[in-house]
Design an enzyme around this catalytic site. Structure first.
Site: not given
Length: 541
Positions: A33, A74, A156, A345-346
């Protein structure tokens, strides 16, 4: 006799032909992440041989992999990796979104029709029902007639649920209050024994019982700023952002603080090993799939920004945890029997204070909603036409516009004219009418890919480079089209993957079709990506 021999030869040829279709016993998808691509090389000299370096030196690196939609958040990233699709199609337009027609806000995996399993409270009232297309994990289940197991793991909820797809063997995430991994009744009525056994160890409390000291001497962290900068946030219980941190005090003050330390990643990967043991993943000839999200990199990044010693230490410790995990896979599944890919994810922006200190383009955005509402009220004689700027989109009160018999197109045109006058904004576009927007094509395509008519705002805003919400006086965030948010790592390793690299421009949506080609299964239903043929052609030779 000759006929029998001929038949035997034909049968043997048929069976041997079928035997040529082989797959890895286990696919492991690791999404780190908020991992910018440059972290692979910024800290390269300090990585161990068994973690990130092993992936680079044994696997195939795709060095110019980009996100091709907006916003870069996300839930959107995980959905796009595993669907090979974009928000316009898979429906995951943000971590949260507002439904266009009703104005109702929702969280991406909210589902009040299910209940928490493994703890009390509402943390388990989640499911993948908002995801509108299949995932590569769904397609593996379908291709194996549901014999191939799929398990999703993350701190998460959204980063476990969305990658695991619609009908996995299981999806598990952390409930901070209890310190337990939980699930929902969407998947099962009670936790399997291996999850309950893992929870009984009380690992979160144990991991947060000592001090977080730097892994190396402070002077070794040459890629970071000094150990206390005004743009760094502070871990709960601490007085300033300085090592060592009292983890016990942080955990006592806020159970979520585990997520902001490297030990959240340690917990996640230990749970991933427990999942492999508990579900016997990769232990037969039917391919299984394990999705892992290492989320502490994101929580820590938000807290202190990309240039803090804390972030460098988080990645060095993650590197060691990955080395341990890969060694475990070598022994448990067999080095030649598993395929692993690692992506993100980014990315994340540099902290505003850091950029200001180094004379780089940056700044804080202002709150534009009140000013825009005042502008529209003067123009149309109706107040509060704008309800939100969520996801850097303008959301209108459609019901009010309809009852007031106003012209939506006129309101949008007036909104665009107003926003174009604001100094922090680079571009504004009516998301439903991209053809008329004077915006560079690459940005326009990202807006189109991110626009879902039922779940997106009518107007998309592009802020100037380095701009960030005033909420982030310390730390950082993400979401923009700029390279710091959208240039992500992508490495494949193991099984038949050749060693090599490419600088060809690829996209996050190319991951799922590449896996589909490697596994010889159908690509996800909404997939728009292309297989990375520099990998698949060599594997399938």
């Amino acid at each position: 006799m000759k006929k029998l021999v001929l038949f035997s030869l034909l049968l043997a040829g048929f069976l041997s032909g079928n035997a040529q279709l082989n797959r890895p016993k286990l696919v492991v998808g690791i999404v780190v992440d908020q991992m910018r691509w440059d972290y692979l090389y910024r800290y390269y000299d300090l990585y161990s041989d068994g973690g990130f370096k092993r992936m680079i030196n044994e696997g195939f690196s795709c060095n110019n992999t980009l996100i091709n939609y907006l916003p870069s958040y996300t839930a959107v990233g995980h959905s796009s990796i595993f669907t090979g699709s974009v928000p316009a199609i898979n429906g995951i337009t943000g971590n949260n979104w507002i439904y266009t027609n009703t104005g109702k806000s929702t969280y991406c995996t909210d589902d009040d029709s299910v209940q928490t399993v493994g703890a009390t409270g509402t943390a388990g009232q989640m499911s993948p029902r908002n995801l509108l297309s299949t995932t590569i994990t769904d397609e593996l289940r379908l291709a194996t007639n549901f014999e191939g197991k799929v398990v999703g793991v993350s701190l998460k909820d959204r980063a476990s649920i969305l990658p695991a797809g619609h009908n996995p063997t299981g999806a598990y995430w952390l409930d901070d209050h209890s310190g337990h991994f939980i699930t929902s009744t969407y998947y099962r009525k009670e936790l399997p024994g291996w999850v309950a056994g893992f929870n009984q160890q009380g690992l979160p409390g144990k991991l947060m019982s000592g001090l977080w000291k730097p892994l190396l001497p402070i002077a070794a962290y040459k890629q970071s700023t000094k150990d206390n900068e005004p743009w760094e946030g502070i871990l709960p219980g601490a007085k300033e952002p300085v090592f060592p941190y009292d983890l016990k005090a942080a955990y006592a003050k806020d159970k979520e603080s585990l997520r902001q330390t490297p030990f959240g990643n340690t917990l996640t990967l230990e749970f991933a090993e427990a999942a492999i043991d508990g579900e016997q993943l990769g232990q037969d000839n039917t391919t299984d799939f394990l999705t892992i999200n290492c989320a502490s990199t994101d929580y820590s990044g938000h807290l202190v920004g990309p240039n803090a010693i804390e972030i460098e230490d988080v990645y060095l410790r993650l590197d060691k945890d990955l080395a341990t995990f890969f060694s475990y896979l070598d022994k448990k599944v067999g080095k030649a029997n598993y395929l692993v890919f690692l992506s993100a994810d980014h990315g994340g922006a540099n902290a505003v204070g850091f950029m200001q200190h180094n004379k780089m383009p940056t700044g804080y955005t202002t709150s534009l909603r009140d000013g825009l509402n005042n502008h529209l009220q003067k123009a149309f004689q109706v107040g509060k036409l704008v309800t939100s700027f969520l996801n850097e989109q303008v959301h209108f009160n459609r019901q009010l516009i309809e009852t007031s018999k106003l012209d939506l197109d006129a309101i949008k045109n007036s909104t665009i004219a107003y926003l174009n006058q604001q100094p922090e904004i680079a571009f504004v576009m009516d998301a439903s009418k991209p053809g008329s927007a004077g915006i560079p094509g690459v940005i326009k395509e990202m807006i189109i890919n991110g626009y879902n008519k039922d779940r997106s705002g009518a107007i998309k805003i592009i802020y100037k480079s380095g701009m960030m919400s005033g909420h982030y006086k310390t730390g950082t965030t993400h979401g923009s089209w700029y390279a710091y948010d959208t240039h992500i790592p992508l490495i494949f390793m193991g099984w038949k993957i050749p060693h090599g690299s490419t600088n060809k421009t690829l996209h996050i949506t190319d991951i799922a079709p590449t896996l589909a080609a490697l596994l010889h299964i159908q690509m996800p239903s909404g997939c728009i990506g292309d297989p990375i043929t520099t990998i698949t052609d060599q594997v399938n030779e």
